[in-house]
Design a protein around this motif. Structure first.
Motif, PDB file in Angstrom:
ATOM      1  N   ALA A  65      32.881  15.600 -15.711  1.00  0.00           N
ATOM      2  CA  ALA A  65      31.757  14.800 -16.219  1.00  0.00           C
ATOM      3  C   ALA A  65      32.086  14.301 -17.616  1.00  0.00           C
ATOM      4  O   ALA A  65      31.311  14.446 -18.558  1.00  0.00           O
ATOM      5  CB  ALA A  65      30.482  15.638 -16.226  1.00  0.00           C
ATOM      6  N   GLY A  68      35.218   9.069 -17.889  1.00  0.00           N
ATOM      7  CA  GLY A  68      35.526   8.389 -16.634  1.00  0.00           C
ATOM      8  C   GLY A  68      34.631   8.834 -15.492  1.00  0.00           C
ATOM      9  O   GLY A  68      34.100   8.008 -14.742  1.00  0.00           O
ATOM     10  N   ILE A  88      31.369  17.970 -10.406  1.00  0.00           N
ATOM     11  CA  ILE A  88      31.784  19.344 -10.727  1.00  0.00           C
ATOM     12  C   ILE A  88      32.339  19.375 -12.148  1.00  0.00           C
ATOM     13  O   ILE A  88      33.287  18.641 -12.468  1.00  0.00           O
ATOM     14  CB  ILE A  88      32.867  19.834  -9.741  1.00  0.00           C
ATOM     15  N   LYS A  91      31.567  22.442 -18.080  1.00  0.00           N
ATOM     16  CA  LYS A  91      31.166  22.252 -19.474  1.00  0.00           C
ATOM     17  C   LYS A  91      29.733  21.726 -19.577  1.00  0.00           C
ATOM     18  O   LYS A  91      29.383  20.737 -18.933  1.00  0.00           O
ATOM     19  CB  LYS A  91      32.130  21.249 -20.118  1.00  0.00           C
ATOM     20  N   PHE A 100      35.975  12.271 -33.005  1.00  0.00           N
ATOM     21  CA  PHE A 100      36.631  13.417 -33.666  1.00  0.00           C
ATOM     22  C   PHE A 100      37.390  12.952 -34.919  1.00  0.00           C
ATOM     23  O   PHE A 100      37.440  13.650 -35.926  1.00  0.00           O
ATOM     24  CB  PHE A 100      37.632  14.103 -32.727  1.00  0.00           C
ATOM     25  N   THR A 101      38.011  11.773 -34.817  1.00  0.00           N
ATOM     26  CA  THR A 101      38.792  11.263 -35.954  1.00  0.00           C
ATOM     27  C   THR A 101      37.874  11.024 -37.156  1.00  0.00           C
ATOM     28  O   THR A 101      38.277  11.225 -38.308  1.00  0.00           O
ATOM     29  CB  THR A 101      39.486   9.941 -35.553  1.00  0.00           C
ATOM     30  N   VAL A 133      37.173  23.277 -10.875  1.00  0.00           N
ATOM     31  CA  VAL A 133      38.029  23.256  -9.687  1.00  0.00           C
ATOM     32  C   VAL A 133      39.326  23.977 -10.045  1.00  0.00           C
ATOM     33  O   VAL A 133      39.912  23.715 -11.100  1.00  0.00           O
ATOM     34  CB  VAL A 133      38.331  21.800  -9.278  1.00  0.00           C
ATOM     35  N   GLY A 161      40.384  14.698 -17.073  1.00  0.00           N
ATOM     36  CA  GLY A 161      40.968  14.475 -18.399  1.00  0.00           C
ATOM     37  C   GLY A 161      42.315  15.150 -18.578  1.00  0.00           C
ATOM     38  O   GLY A 161      43.031  15.439 -17.619  1.00  0.00           O
ATOM     39  N   LYS A 219      46.351  11.648 -24.848  1.00  0.00           N
ATOM     40  CA  LYS A 219      45.167  10.805 -25.009  1.00  0.00           C
ATOM     41  C   LYS A 219      45.140  10.260 -26.429  1.00  0.00           C
ATOM     42  O   LYS A 219      45.516  10.945 -27.381  1.00  0.00           O
ATOM     43  CB  LYS A 219      43.887  11.554 -24.671  1.00  0.00           C
ATOM     44  N   PRO A 317      45.282  18.930 -16.007  1.00  0.00           N
ATOM     45  CA  PRO A 317      44.854  20.324 -15.873  1.00  0.00           C
ATOM     46  C   PRO A 317      45.687  21.036 -14.801  1.00  0.00           C
ATOM     47  O   PRO A 317      46.114  20.414 -13.820  1.00  0.00           O
ATOM     48  CB  PRO A 317      43.384  20.201 -15.455  1.00  0.00           C
ATOM     49  N   ILE A 352      40.651   8.556 -12.219  1.00  0.00           N
ATOM     50  CA  ILE A 352      40.193   7.736 -13.353  1.00  0.00           C
ATOM     51  C   ILE A 352      40.352   8.540 -14.637  1.00  0.00           C
ATOM     52  O   ILE A 352      40.226   9.770 -14.634  1.00  0.00           O
ATOM     53  CB  ILE A 352      38.722   7.290 -13.154  1.00  0.00           C
ATOM     54  N   GLY A 353      40.665   7.843 -15.718  1.00  0.00           N
ATOM     55  CA  GLY A 353      40.713   8.496 -17.031  1.00  0.00           C
ATOM     56  C   GLY A 353      42.080   9.068 -17.347  1.00  0.00           C
ATOM     57  O   GLY A 353      43.104   8.676 -16.782  1.00  0.00           O
ATOM     58  N   ASP A 354      42.074  10.032 -18.250  1.00  0.00           N
ATOM     59  CA  ASP A 354      43.327  10.552 -18.809  1.00  0.00           C
ATOM     60  C   ASP A 354      44.235  11.185 -17.763  1.00  0.00           C
ATOM     61  O   ASP A 354      45.450  11.276 -17.961  1.00  0.00           O
ATOM     62  CB  ASP A 354      43.014  11.613 -19.874  1.00  0.00           C
ATOM     63  N   THR A 363      42.778   6.414 -22.842  1.00  0.00           N
ATOM     64  CA  THR A 363      41.729   6.185 -23.840  1.00  0.00           C
ATOM     65  C   THR A 363      40.394   6.002 -23.120  1.00  0.00           C
ATOM     66  O   THR A 363      40.363   5.687 -21.924  1.00  0.00           O
ATOM     67  CB  THR A 363      41.983   4.909 -24.679  1.00  0.00           C
ATOM     68  N   SER A 396      42.652  -0.019 -25.647  1.00  0.00           N
ATOM     69  CA  SER A 396      42.275  -0.487 -26.977  1.00  0.00           C
ATOM     70  C   SER A 396      42.488   0.651 -27.960  1.00  0.00           C
ATOM     71  O   SER A 396      42.175   1.805 -27.659  1.00  0.00           O
ATOM     72  CB  SER A 396      40.804  -0.913 -26.948  1.00  0.00           C
TER      73      SER A 396
HETATM   74  C1  LIG Z   1      40.971  12.851 -31.387  1.00  0.00           C
HETATM   75  C2  LIG Z   1      40.729  11.842 -30.316  1.00  0.00           C
HETATM   76  C3  LIG Z   1      40.553  10.510 -30.654  1.00  0.00           C
HETATM   77  C4  LIG Z   1      40.338   9.559 -29.678  1.00  0.00           C
HETATM   78  N1  LIG Z   1      40.138   8.257 -30.050  1.00  0.00           N
HETATM   79  C5  LIG Z   1      39.897   7.325 -29.110  1.00  0.00           C
HETATM   80  C6  LIG Z   1      39.626   5.974 -29.482  1.00  0.00           C
HETATM   81  O1  LIG Z   1      39.597   5.620 -30.662  1.00  0.00           O
HETATM   82  N2  LIG Z   1      39.385   5.078 -28.501  1.00  0.00           N
HETATM   83  C7  LIG Z   1      39.398   5.439 -27.180  1.00  0.00           C
HETATM   84  O2  LIG Z   1      39.153   4.576 -26.338  1.00  0.00           O
HETATM   85  N3  LIG Z   1      39.670   6.715 -26.796  1.00  0.00           N
HETATM   86  C8  LIG Z   1      39.912   7.660 -27.720  1.00  0.00           C
HETATM   87  N4  LIG Z   1      40.156   8.960 -27.348  1.00  0.00           N
HETATM   88  C9  LIG Z   1      40.425   9.278 -25.928  1.00  0.00           C
HETATM   89  C10 LIG Z   1      39.189   9.428 -25.066  1.00  0.00           C
HETATM   90  O3  LIG Z   1      38.281  10.340 -25.619  1.00  0.00           O
HETATM   91  C11 LIG Z   1      39.636   9.893 -23.688  1.00  0.00           C
HETATM   92  O4  LIG Z   1      40.642   9.019 -23.235  1.00  0.00           O
HETATM   93  C12 LIG Z   1      38.500   9.884 -22.693  1.00  0.00           C
HETATM   94  O5  LIG Z   1      37.518  10.816 -23.078  1.00  0.00           O
HETATM   95  C13 LIG Z   1      39.038  10.208 -21.303  1.00  0.00           C
HETATM   96  O6  LIG Z   1      37.996  10.361 -20.397  1.00  0.00           O
HETATM   97  P1  LIG Z   1      38.185  11.345 -19.150  1.00  0.00           P
HETATM   98  O7  LIG Z   1      36.938  11.225 -18.356  1.00  0.00           O
HETATM   99  O8  LIG Z   1      39.474  11.103 -18.492  1.00  0.00           O
HETATM  100  O9  LIG Z   1      38.307  12.806 -19.777  1.00  0.00           O
HETATM  101  P2  LIG Z   1      37.274  13.607 -20.659  1.00  0.00           P
HETATM  102  O10 LIG Z   1      36.317  12.685 -21.308  1.00  0.00           O
HETATM  103  O11 LIG Z   1      38.093  14.499 -21.505  1.00  0.00           O
HETATM  104  O12 LIG Z   1      36.434  14.477 -19.606  1.00  0.00           O
HETATM  105  C14 LIG Z   1      37.052  15.360 -18.715  1.00  0.00           C
HETATM  106  C15 LIG Z   1      35.988  16.313 -18.164  1.00  0.00           C
HETATM  107  O13 LIG Z   1      36.568  17.039 -17.081  1.00  0.00           O
HETATM  108  C16 LIG Z   1      36.190  18.405 -17.174  1.00  0.00           C
HETATM  109  N5  LIG Z   1      37.204  19.221 -16.503  1.00  0.00           N
HETATM  110  C17 LIG Z   1      38.446  19.541 -16.948  1.00  0.00           C
HETATM  111  N6  LIG Z   1      39.078  20.297 -16.045  1.00  0.00           N
HETATM  112  C18 LIG Z   1      38.226  20.457 -15.007  1.00  0.00           C
HETATM  113  C19 LIG Z   1      38.312  21.163 -13.774  1.00  0.00           C
HETATM  114  N7  LIG Z   1      39.405  21.842 -13.422  1.00  0.00           N
HETATM  115  N8  LIG Z   1      37.248  21.138 -12.947  1.00  0.00           N
HETATM  116  C20 LIG Z   1      36.127  20.435 -13.276  1.00  0.00           C
HETATM  117  N9  LIG Z   1      35.996  19.753 -14.439  1.00  0.00           N
HETATM  118  C21 LIG Z   1      37.034  19.773 -15.290  1.00  0.00           C
HETATM  119  C22 LIG Z   1      36.081  18.666 -18.668  1.00  0.00           C
HETATM  120  O14 LIG Z   1      35.211  19.766 -18.927  1.00  0.00           O
HETATM  121  C23 LIG Z   1      35.525  17.342 -19.189  1.00  0.00           C
HETATM  122  O15 LIG Z   1      34.111  17.364 -19.258  1.00  0.00           O
HETATM  123  C24 LIG Z   1      40.320   9.950 -28.311  1.00  0.00           C
HETATM  124  C25 LIG Z   1      40.471  11.297 -27.966  1.00  0.00           C
HETATM  125  C26 LIG Z   1      40.665  12.243 -28.951  1.00  0.00           C
HETATM  126  C27 LIG Z   1      40.801  13.696 -28.568  1.00  0.00           C
END
Ligand SMILES: Cc1cc2nc3c(=O)[nH]c(=O)nc-3n(C[C@H](O)[C@H](O)[C@H](O)COP(=O)(O)OP(=O)(O)OC[C@H]3O[C@@H](n4cnc5c(N)ncnc54)[C@H](O)[C@@H]3O)c2cc1C
Length: 459
Positions: A65, A68, A88, A91, A100-101, A133, A161, A219, A317, A352-354, A363, A396
């Motif tokens: 959640a 992405g 699922i 957190k 965070f920056t 998971v 992520g 990321k 992960p 989707i996402g990282d 990002t 971006s």
């Molecule tokens: C310091 C920092 C600066 C950043 N600056 C930028 C910026 O300027 N611009 C920008 O666009 N992006 C930036 N980002 C990157 C951006 O935050 C991430 O790319 C984005 O949050 C990715 O989304 P996501 O959904 O893939 O992962 P996340 O947002 O990290 O979410 C992943 C979720 O999956 C959950 N999860 C993990 N493992 C499991 C599992 N096994 N089972 C179930 N759930 C799980 C986690 O609890 C979390 O809630 C930055 C990141 C950081 C850390």
């Protein structure tokens, strides 16, 4: 206009209006961003054209959640009806990680500014399972949770992520971030706040600052450089620049993967006396003696520091990287087609996402533009069609040079600048600073609440 007959049996789906895509694109991203900057407001979905929905009783499971997972879940609810949705994620807190920056540079005065509750972002119809998971059985369309439960799905979206592998840096104890000159902006909201405390001590007392990045995909690959820039600028602002040394350790011979941006930053760092060291990867740290060890092509070298900014190696992960869904590499990213984001082996699985193993794009900006691609392509697959939407790698990076100074860098798979706005992306503008500090957070929140119209999510 033709209408198909919906059948009640599971997995039998129909496109209500077969002649049209489920939603219409009405505005370009450029037009949206312009109107956003002027109005500084998100547009309510209810103001957009009515969506045409696909009726299905498919069970869709979303893992994660984060940016992405939430964005794509809300979008699917606009494209589908009759489906069931399970999200699922163990957190409870949601973190606005791009902030965070700003916490680690004292711009956001409290880490609470980047923390919210995941329950406030969940789609109303989603069943939220608060667990992680731990393993997959994609041949049986099943996954296993940490408490031992099995969850079955018809379609799966994987969005957990990045995993931060601090443990791979020998001698590092992340509970000591903020103490003895250790910082890491990646270590969550509290870690970012502790990093700001350590930076303030460093720039007041002076000494040698060491800034690192790992040799994995990561990321926001710009964040280590943003922290470097902000630290150096803060030292200028308190008139103590002459008493600090700023050394940046890059994993290869570039600072940034896009040549036009790489060259620009190298020029600027030369002027600011920020010293790059190429092909140096942090492998170990002696936190008491304040010594960092780097792997280089010529063997291991050690550097003394007064402050060190640590960025951990990153991977998918463990649940992903140890599964048959992963690419074969240290990081084990999800093995998807880089355009459709569909898994290469399991067509009912998308990423989707990282976590996705695309060449670039870890990002929130990328996740934002991937969301409609995944939502439309999954809808097509549910309808028995071939995915037709292609992601262009849009990324971006607002490259923060200092307080009030930002370059808005945008690019895609071609690794050439793709600016949304006219003008040179290597020219700093106050407007981008205001966008970074005041606009991107609310836009992010609108995205994870499902309040951005589809056209605003496009790259
Ligand atoms: C310091 C920092 C600066 C950043 N600056 C930028 C910026 O300027 N611009 C920008 O666009 N992006 C930036 N980002 C990157 C951006 O935050 C991430 O790319 C984005 O949050 C990715 O989304 P996501 O959904 O893939 O992962 P996340 O947002 O990290 O979410 C992943 C979720 O999956 C959950 N999860 C993990 N493992 C499991 C599992 N096994 N089972 C179930 N759930 C799980 C986690 O609890 C979390 O809630 C930055 C990141 C950081 C850390």
């Amino acid at each position: 206009m033709k209408f198909a007959v919906c059948k009640a049996n599971k997995k039998e789906v129909c496109m209500i209006n077969k002649e049209k895509r489920p939603m219409k694109k009405t505005l370009t991203r450029r037009a949206f961003l312009k109107s956003s900057v002027v109005a500084a407001a998100a547009v309510s979905v209810s103001q957009t054209a009515q969506a045409t929905q696909l009726s299905t009783n498919a069970h869709i499971v979303v893992i994660g959640a984060g940016a992405g997972g939430l964005a794509v879940s809300h979008l699917l609810n606009k494209l589908l009806s009759g489906h069931s949705l399970t999200i699922i994620d163990k957190k409870m807190e949601h973190h606005y990680q791009p902030g965070f920056t700003l916490v680690a540079s004292g711009v956001y005065k409290s880490p609470n500014k980047v923390i919210s509750n995941n329950k406030d972002h969940m789609p109303d119809n989603a069943k939220w399972i608060q667990d992680n998971v731990v393993s997959f059985n994609p041949d049986k369309n099943q996954l296993i949770l940490s408490k031992g439960d099995t969850v079955s799905y018809d379609f799966l979206i994987i969005a957990p992520g990045c995993q931060l592998n601090y443990q791979d840096i020998e001698g590092l104890d992340i509970s000591r971030i903020g103490i003895n000159g250790i910082g890491s902006v990646y270590a969550g909201p509290q870690g970012a706040a502790a990093t700001w405390a350590a930076i303030q001590t460093f720039i007041k007392e002076g000494g040698k600052g060491v800034f690192t990045r790992p040799n994995t995909d990561m990321k926001c690959a710009g964040a280590p450089m943003k922290v470097t820039n902000l630290t150096e600028h803060h030292a200028q602002l308190i008139n103590n620049r002459q008493n600090i040394q700023v050394d940046y350790f890059a994993h290869d011979n570039t600072l940034f993967s896009v040549p036009a941006f790489d060259q620009e930053l190298k020029k600027r760092w030369q002027r600011r006396n920020i010293m790059p060291h190429y092909s140096h990867v942090l492998s170990g740290i002696n936190m008491d003696a304040r010594k960092a060890t780097f792997d280089t092509p010529d063997g291991s070298v050690t550097a003394d520091y007064d402050f060190i900014h640590v960025v951990p190696p990153m991977s998918a992960p463990d649940a992903i990287r140890e599964s048959e869904l992963a690419q074969e590499s240290y990081s084990g990213w999800l093995d998807v087609d880089k355009y459709t984001l569909q898994h290469k082996t399991y067509p009912n699985v998308f990423g989707i996402g990282d976590v996705v193993g695309t060449p670039i794009g870890k990002t929130a900006a990328s996740a934002k533009t991937q969301a409609p691609i995944v939502a439309y392509n999954l809808t097509a697959v549910i309808a028995g069609k071939t995915p037709y939407e292609q992601w262009n790698g849009y990324t971006s990076c607002p490259m923060i040079l200092g307080i009030g100074k930002v370059l808005l860098w945008e690019f895609g798979y071609e690794k050439v600048p793709t600016p949304t706005f006219p003008g040179d992306p290597n020219t700093e503008r106050w407007l981008w600073w205001r966008m970074e500090t005041d606009l991107l957070g609310p836009l992010y929140t609108a995205m994870i609440n499902g309040q951005l119209p589809e056209f605003a999510l496009r790259g």
